[in-house]
Design a protein around this motif. Structure first.
Motif, mmCIF file in Angstrom:
data_model
loop_
_atom_site.group_PDB
_atom_site.id
_atom_site.type_symbol
_atom_site.label_atom_id
_atom_site.label_comp_id
_atom_site.label_asym_id
_atom_site.label_seq_id
_atom_site.Cartn_x
_atom_site.Cartn_y
_atom_site.Cartn_z
ATOM 1 N N MET A 1 0.856 -1.167 0.000
ATOM 2 C CA MET A 1 0.000 0.000 0.000
ATOM 3 C C MET A 1 0.903 1.231 0.000
ATOM 4 S SD MET A 1 -2.898 0.948 2.813
ATOM 5 C CE MET A 1 -1.850 0.776 4.217
ATOM 6 N N ILE A 2 0.685 2.094 -0.976
ATOM 7 C CA ILE A 2 1.519 3.280 -1.113
ATOM 8 C C ILE A 2 0.676 4.527 -0.878
ATOM 9 C CG2 ILE A 2 2.962 4.614 -2.697
ATOM 10 C CD1 ILE A 2 4.232 1.990 -1.990
ATOM 11 N N SER A 3 1.075 5.329 0.092
ATOM 12 C CA SER A 3 0.359 6.574 0.339
ATOM 13 C C SER A 3 1.265 7.754 0.035
ATOM 14 C CB SER A 3 -0.138 6.636 1.783
ATOM 15 O OG SER A 3 0.940 6.602 2.690
ATOM 16 N N VAL A 4 0.636 8.860 -0.333
ATOM 17 C CA VAL A 4 1.328 10.127 -0.546
ATOM 18 C C VAL A 4 0.602 11.183 0.274
ATOM 19 C CG1 VAL A 4 2.261 9.578 -2.835
ATOM 20 C CG2 VAL A 4 -0.021 10.559 -2.654
ATOM 21 N N ARG A 5 1.326 12.185 0.666
ATOM 22 C CA ARG A 5 0.771 13.245 1.511
ATOM 23 C C ARG A 5 0.273 14.416 0.664
ATOM 24 N NH1 ARG A 5 0.126 11.083 6.339
ATOM 25 N NH2 ARG A 5 1.945 10.029 7.113
ATOM 26 N N ALA A 6 -0.678 15.146 1.211
ATOM 27 C CA ALA A 6 -1.118 16.383 0.585
ATOM 28 C C ALA A 6 0.104 17.272 0.400
ATOM 29 C CB ALA A 6 -2.165 17.068 1.455
ATOM 30 N N GLY A 7 0.183 17.967 -0.710
ATOM 31 C CA GLY A 7 1.349 18.781 -1.024
ATOM 32 C C GLY A 7 2.331 18.068 -1.932
ATOM 33 N N SER A 8 2.136 16.766 -2.104
ATOM 34 C CA SER A 8 2.982 16.005 -3.027
ATOM 35 C C SER A 8 2.671 16.432 -4.456
ATOM 36 C CB SER A 8 2.714 14.508 -2.886
ATOM 37 O OG SER A 8 3.027 14.056 -1.597
ATOM 38 N N THR A 9 3.596 16.134 -5.347
ATOM 39 C CA THR A 9 3.407 16.479 -6.757
ATOM 40 C C THR A 9 2.822 15.287 -7.511
ATOM 41 O OG1 THR A 9 5.592 15.707 -7.419
ATOM 42 C CG2 THR A 9 5.410 18.029 -6.708
ATOM 43 N N ILE A 10 2.400 15.571 -8.732
ATOM 44 C CA ILE A 10 1.923 14.500 -9.600
ATOM 45 C C ILE A 10 3.054 13.501 -9.846
ATOM 46 C CG2 ILE A 10 1.087 13.985 -11.927
ATOM 47 C CD1 ILE A 10 -0.483 16.653 -11.777
ATOM 48 N N ALA A 11 4.280 13.977 -9.936
ATOM 49 C CA ALA A 11 5.427 13.074 -10.099
ATOM 50 C C ALA A 11 5.524 12.113 -8.922
ATOM 51 C CB ALA A 11 6.719 13.873 -10.253
ATOM 52 N N ASP A 12 5.304 12.616 -7.712
ATOM 53 C CA ASP A 12 5.316 11.745 -6.523
ATOM 54 C C ASP A 12 4.240 10.673 -6.630
ATOM 55 O OD1 ASP A 12 7.359 13.285 -5.285
ATOM 56 O OD2 ASP A 12 5.847 14.655 -4.433
ATOM 57 N N ALA A 13 3.069 11.058 -7.128
ATOM 58 C CA ALA A 13 1.981 10.095 -7.284
ATOM 59 C C ALA A 13 2.342 9.037 -8.318
ATOM 60 C CB ALA A 13 0.690 10.813 -7.685
ATOM 61 N N ILE A 14 2.953 9.452 -9.411
ATOM 62 C CA ILE A 14 3.366 8.498 -10.450
ATOM 63 C C ILE A 14 4.357 7.492 -9.873
ATOM 64 C CG2 ILE A 14 4.624 8.249 -12.633
ATOM 65 C CD1 ILE A 14 3.390 10.992 -13.438
ATOM 66 N N ILE A 15 5.297 7.966 -9.109
ATOM 67 C CA ILE A 15 6.284 7.074 -8.483
ATOM 68 C C ILE A 15 5.579 6.085 -7.556
ATOM 69 C CG2 ILE A 15 8.199 6.995 -6.820
ATOM 70 C CD1 ILE A 15 9.094 9.726 -8.095
ATOM 71 N N ALA A 16 4.625 6.575 -6.778
ATOM 72 C CA ALA A 16 3.891 5.700 -5.859
ATOM 73 C C ALA A 16 3.065 4.664 -6.628
ATOM 74 C CB ALA A 16 2.983 6.534 -4.956
ATOM 75 N N ILE A 17 2.395 5.092 -7.680
ATOM 76 C CA ILE A 17 1.581 4.179 -8.490
ATOM 77 C C ILE A 17 2.462 3.112 -9.118
ATOM 78 C CG2 ILE A 17 0.175 4.004 -10.597
ATOM 79 C CD1 ILE A 17 -0.880 6.877 -9.845
ATOM 80 N N ASP A 18 3.605 3.537 -9.612
ATOM 81 C CA ASP A 18 4.523 2.617 -10.287
ATOM 82 C C ASP A 18 5.181 1.633 -9.322
ATOM 83 O OD1 ASP A 18 5.705 1.854 -12.818
ATOM 84 O OD2 ASP A 18 7.589 2.657 -12.029
ATOM 85 N N ALA A 19 5.210 1.981 -8.039
ATOM 86 C CA ALA A 19 5.909 1.157 -7.052
ATOM 87 C C ALA A 19 5.087 -0.028 -6.558
ATOM 88 C CB ALA A 19 6.327 2.025 -5.868
ATOM 89 N N THR A 20 3.837 -0.139 -6.979
ATOM 90 C CA THR A 20 2.985 -1.197 -6.457
ATOM 91 C C THR A 20 2.142 -1.826 -7.557
ATOM 92 O OG1 THR A 20 1.197 -1.697 -4.901
ATOM 93 C CG2 THR A 20 1.252 0.512 -5.790
ATOM 94 N N LEU A 21 1.851 -3.086 -7.398
ATOM 95 C CA LEU A 21 0.980 -3.773 -8.352
ATOM 96 C C LEU A 21 -0.460 -3.309 -8.236
ATOM 97 C CD1 LEU A 21 2.361 -7.407 -8.080
ATOM 98 C CD2 LEU A 21 2.753 -5.746 -9.907
ATOM 99 N N ALA A 22 -0.804 -2.636 -7.160
ATOM 100 C CA ALA A 22 -2.173 -2.170 -6.956
ATOM 101 C C ALA A 22 -2.559 -1.057 -7.926
ATOM 102 C CB ALA A 22 -2.361 -1.695 -5.519
ATOM 103 N N ARG A 23 -1.595 -0.388 -8.513
ATOM 104 C CA ARG A 23 -1.808 0.680 -9.499
ATOM 105 C C ARG A 23 -2.634 1.844 -8.951
ATOM 106 N NH1 ARG A 23 -3.635 -3.496 -13.993
ATOM 107 N NH2 ARG A 23 -5.520 -3.067 -12.869
ATOM 108 N N ILE A 24 -2.339 2.199 -7.701
ATOM 109 C CA ILE A 24 -3.067 3.285 -7.057
ATOM 110 C C ILE A 24 -2.166 3.941 -6.014
ATOM 111 C CG2 ILE A 24 -4.065 1.835 -5.248
ATOM 112 C CD1 ILE A 24 -6.691 3.440 -5.596
ATOM 113 N N ALA A 25 -2.327 5.248 -5.856
ATOM 114 C CA ALA A 25 -1.686 5.974 -4.761
ATOM 115 C C ALA A 25 -2.801 6.480 -3.866
ATOM 116 C CB ALA A 25 -0.858 7.141 -5.292
ATOM 117 N N LEU A 26 -2.587 6.424 -2.581
ATOM 118 C CA LEU A 26 -3.595 6.832 -1.610
ATOM 119 C C LEU A 26 -3.161 8.137 -0.966
ATOM 120 C CD1 LEU A 26 -4.033 3.266 -0.154
ATOM 121 C CD2 LEU A 26 -5.525 4.408 -1.803
ATOM 122 N N LEU A 27 -3.929 9.184 -1.189
ATOM 123 C CA LEU A 27 -3.611 10.510 -0.674
ATOM 124 C C LEU A 27 -4.139 10.623 0.746
ATOM 125 C CD1 LEU A 27 -2.596 13.409 -1.107
ATOM 126 C CD2 LEU A 27 -4.828 13.942 -2.130
#
Length: 122
Positions: A1-27
């Motif tokens: 499970m990959i989470s990102v914090r408010a204030g993160s960039t779209i690039a951060d979200a892409i990295i999080a999405i790419d890091a997991t088979l779940a294909r989702i980032a949780l803000l």
């Protein structure tokens, strides 16, 4: 499970999405409360709306249609059968599980319940 914090960039979200088979980032907020979800589809729609990877993830989430404004979630106390039903009813492959204070606890995946080729979700 990959989470990102408010204030993160779209690039951060892409990295999080790419890091997991779940294909989702949780803000999540500073208290680990679920704010939103971000998928690769959200990123693609953001790019089409002239956002780039340096824009904030909050800007990306604000582009969503009202239909998808709030994430589909379930209580961490839901049974696996209830989780599967919620995912099927809402046409989602991932289901954030939250506690009574909406804090992110886990992520249920449709792929753990059924073979994706058998799922009615497209």
């Amino acid at each position: 499970m990959i989470s990102v914090r408010a204030g993160s960039t779209i690039a951060d979200a892409i990295i999080a999405i790419d890091a997991t088979l779940a294909r989702i980032a949780l803000l999540v907020d500073a208290d680990n409360r679920l704010v939103s979800t971000v998928t690769d589809g959200d990123v693609r729609r953001g790019i089409l709306a002239d956002l780039d990877t340096t824009n904030s993830i909050t800007e990306l989430v604000q582009l969503r249609s009202k239909q998808y404004a709030e994430p589909v979630v379930a209580s961490v106390n839901c049974s696996p059968d209830e989780q599967k039903t919620i995912m099927q009813q809402n046409d989602v492959r991932q289901l954030p599980l939250v506690d009574d204070s909406d804090r992110l606890v886990d992520l249920a995946l449709m792929s753990t319940f059924v073979d994706e080729s058998e799922s009615h979700i497209s």
